[in-house]
Design an enzyme around this catalytic site. Structure first.
Site, mmCIF file in Angstrom:
data_model
loop_
_atom_site.group_PDB
_atom_site.id
_atom_site.type_symbol
_atom_site.label_atom_id
_atom_site.label_comp_id
_atom_site.label_asym_id
_atom_site.label_seq_id
_atom_site.Cartn_x
_atom_site.Cartn_y
_atom_site.Cartn_z
ATOM 1 C CG PHE A 129 -6.086 -3.294 -5.180
ATOM 2 C CD1 PHE A 129 -4.793 -2.820 -5.060
ATOM 3 C CD2 PHE A 129 -6.343 -4.284 -6.118
ATOM 4 C CE1 PHE A 129 -3.781 -3.317 -5.863
ATOM 5 C CE2 PHE A 129 -5.327 -4.777 -6.928
ATOM 6 C CZ PHE A 129 -4.044 -4.299 -6.793
ATOM 7 C CG ASP A 201 -8.800 -7.222 -0.051
ATOM 8 O OD1 ASP A 201 -7.738 -7.603 0.487
ATOM 9 O OD2 ASP A 201 -8.951 -7.177 -1.278
ATOM 10 C CE1 TYR A 226 0.506 -9.890 -4.358
ATOM 11 C CE2 TYR A 226 -0.676 -11.910 -4.893
ATOM 12 C CZ TYR A 226 -0.576 -10.536 -4.949
ATOM 13 O OH TYR A 226 -1.548 -9.809 -5.561
ATOM 14 C CE LYS A 227 -0.714 -6.995 -2.394
ATOM 15 N NZ LYS A 227 -2.069 -6.488 -2.559
ATOM 16 N NE ARG A 375 2.544 0.612 -2.546
ATOM 17 C CZ ARG A 375 1.832 -0.491 -2.760
ATOM 18 N NH1 ARG A 375 0.584 -0.566 -2.330
ATOM 19 N NH2 ARG A 375 2.344 -1.506 -3.412
HETATM 20 C C1 LIG Z 1 -2.760 -6.770 -3.639
HETATM 21 C C2 LIG Z 1 -4.219 -6.610 -3.589
HETATM 22 C C3 LIG Z 1 -5.051 -7.368 -4.423
HETATM 23 C C4 LIG Z 1 -4.436 -8.299 -5.428
HETATM 24 O O1 LIG Z 1 -5.348 -9.167 -6.021
HETATM 25 P P1 LIG Z 1 -4.782 -10.366 -6.896
HETATM 26 O O2 LIG Z 1 -5.964 -11.112 -7.334
HETATM 27 O O3 LIG Z 1 -3.836 -11.138 -6.032
HETATM 28 O O4 LIG Z 1 -4.001 -9.778 -8.035
HETATM 29 C C5 LIG Z 1 -6.415 -7.211 -4.291
HETATM 30 N N1 LIG Z 1 -6.944 -6.357 -3.388
HETATM 31 C C6 LIG Z 1 -6.168 -5.612 -2.573
HETATM 32 C C7 LIG Z 1 -6.786 -4.698 -1.577
HETATM 33 C C8 LIG Z 1 -4.791 -5.708 -2.662
HETATM 34 O O5 LIG Z 1 -4.013 -4.972 -1.873
#
Ligand SMILES: *Cc1c(COP(=O)(O)O)cnc(C)c1O
Length: 416
Positions: A129, A201, A226-227, A375
């Site tokens: 990400f 992560d 939040y996911k 997705r």
């Molecule tokens: C959703 C996600 C993030 C989001 O990071 P935020 O700081 O909450 O915006 C980071 N890394 C991964 C792998 C994600 O899937």
């Protein structure tokens, strides 16, 4: 029998045998919507509105500042952290809720690198990400390290050659784009064999599949609230620091909440013992209480069963796509093998964005990841096979009729 008829019968049989179906009542989903974006923003858990009313009116409105003690606001980061810990296989006292994933990644990578001061390399996934890659670069720049981007499949070879120079490796078990699931045990083992620290992560894994950070001996982990945890937009993230590393955990952000004696108000920083030293500043109490209420949706739920249902749903989605979308320009991206699949199913199509927008107008909410991926996130706590089939029928109809070619579906919103 048409393909759709036999898929309808299969969906009905699978849903009838679904022991987790009653969990849907733990969520408030709008009528007429099929929600396939819970890997981006989880649906609203039914326990949250009441908890928010209580937090705002009673705890804040009436309790005022007394609630830091009387309603245990002060302990919320650790308390909610432990609730998340139960879902990721962490014994109490190792998980803290707060801040965003990006911030927690920074903390975890920096603290891990400081535990391996003689090693100059930070390794991360080129498919990670974006924020994970940006933060890795920033940590490296700050601490004088070099970042190597190494795909998970090439990691063993890289470590064989360069392992003794690697301080920390930052990876995700689930590829956020393709939904591919990597072998956490094998990667953790290879990284630690090289003497480096493993930072996972867990954004796309926590709440979606059983995780065992303690059993795998993971060093540090972060993830998102939040996911699949459904804690609400911008919900606090979490940081896991294995108990054996806590005494050496040198936090890059030494805020007063992480002090051994925060109300002693001394001018020098002495870190608190345990996971409390991972605290930074005053925590977002309303968001923490929303997340805490959201996590009750998992009460008594066996994540192994969630995983089994998720695999059934993603597998069924791929079957529906194969049977219904033939000749319409789609290819399946998510691996077919269950052990290589996270909790989403992804299709590739050159007009992905417009298709996702047109689907949304029919009440089917998924998302698009640039440039060409559709997705579909699967939260097994609230989805059914019938909905998955309906979503794929809608996609077939949109694509077949060219509904998505209308101009309004091409205009980009700020959030895709
Ligand atoms: C959703 C996600 C993030 C989001 O990071 P935020 O700081 O909450 O915006 C980071 N890394 C991964 C792998 C994600 O899937």
């Amino acid at each position: 029998m048409t393909a759709e008829t036999s898929l309808t019968a299969r969906a009905a049989a699978l849903d009838a045998a679904d022991a987790l179906a009653p969990l849907r009542d733990r969520f408030l989903l709008p009528e007429g919507v099929i929600y396939l974006d819970g890997n981006s923003l989880g649906a609203l858990p039914a326990a949250v509105p009441e908890a928010m009313t209580d937090a705002v009116h009673r705890q804040w409105g009436t309790g005022l500042i007394r609630s830091w003690n009387d309603n245990a606001w002060w302990q919320a980061p650790q308390r909610v952290g432990d609730a998340i810990g139960r879902l990721i296989g962490a014994a109490p006292g190792q998980t803290l809720a707060g801040d965003s994933t990006s911030v927690q990644l920074f903390n975890a990578l920096a603290a891990a690198a400081r535990m391996r001061p003689d090693r100059p390399l930070l390794v991360t996934d080129p498919g990670h990400f974006p924020t994970d890659q940006y933060i890795a670069d920033a940590v490296a720049r700050l601490l004088g390290l070099r970042v190597h981007r190494v795909a998970p499949g090439e990691l063993p070879g890289f470590l064989a050659a360069e392992g003794s120079r690697v301080a920390v490796a930052g990876y995700a078990p689930v590829d956020y784009r393709t939904g591919e699931l990597h072998d956490m045990a094998a990667i953790t083992g290879a990284v630690q064999e090289a003497g480096a620290l493993m930072v996972w992560d867990l954004c796309h894994a926590a709440g979606a599949l059983p995780l065992e950070v303690d059993r795998l001996g993971v060093d540090l982990a972060v993830g998102c609230g939040y996911k699949f945890l459904s804690g609400g937009p911008g919900a606090p993230a979490f940081l896991y620091v294995a108990a054996r590393h806590q005494a050496a955990f040198d936090h890059p952000l030494t805020g007063w909440n992480g002090h051994a004696d925060p109300f002693g108000l001394g001018g020098d920083y002495t870190p608190a013992a345990g996971i409390a030293r991972a605290r930074i500043g005053t925590p977002p109490i309303l968001s923490l209480l929303a997340l805490e209420a959201a996590l009750t949706a998992f009460d008594g739920v066996d994540l192994a069963r969630v995983r089994a249902k998720s695999l059934s749903l993603t597998g069924f989605l791929l079957d529906c796509a194969e049977a219904l979308l033939a000749g319409l320009g789609f290819t399946a991206v998510t691996p077919r093998e269950p052990e290589r699949r996270g909790s989403q199913a992804v299709l590739r199509h050159p007009e992905a964005y417009a298709l996702v927008r047109a689907l949304a107008e029919r009440g089917v909410l998924g998302d698009m990841r640039a440039p060409d991926l559709l997705r579909f996130g699967i939260n097994a706590l609230y989805l059914s096979h019938r909905e998955v089939l309906a979503a794929m029928c809608a996609l077939r109809d949109v694509a077949r009729e060219g509904e998505h070619r209308q101009e309004r579906f091409r205009r980009r919103s700020p959030v895709t």
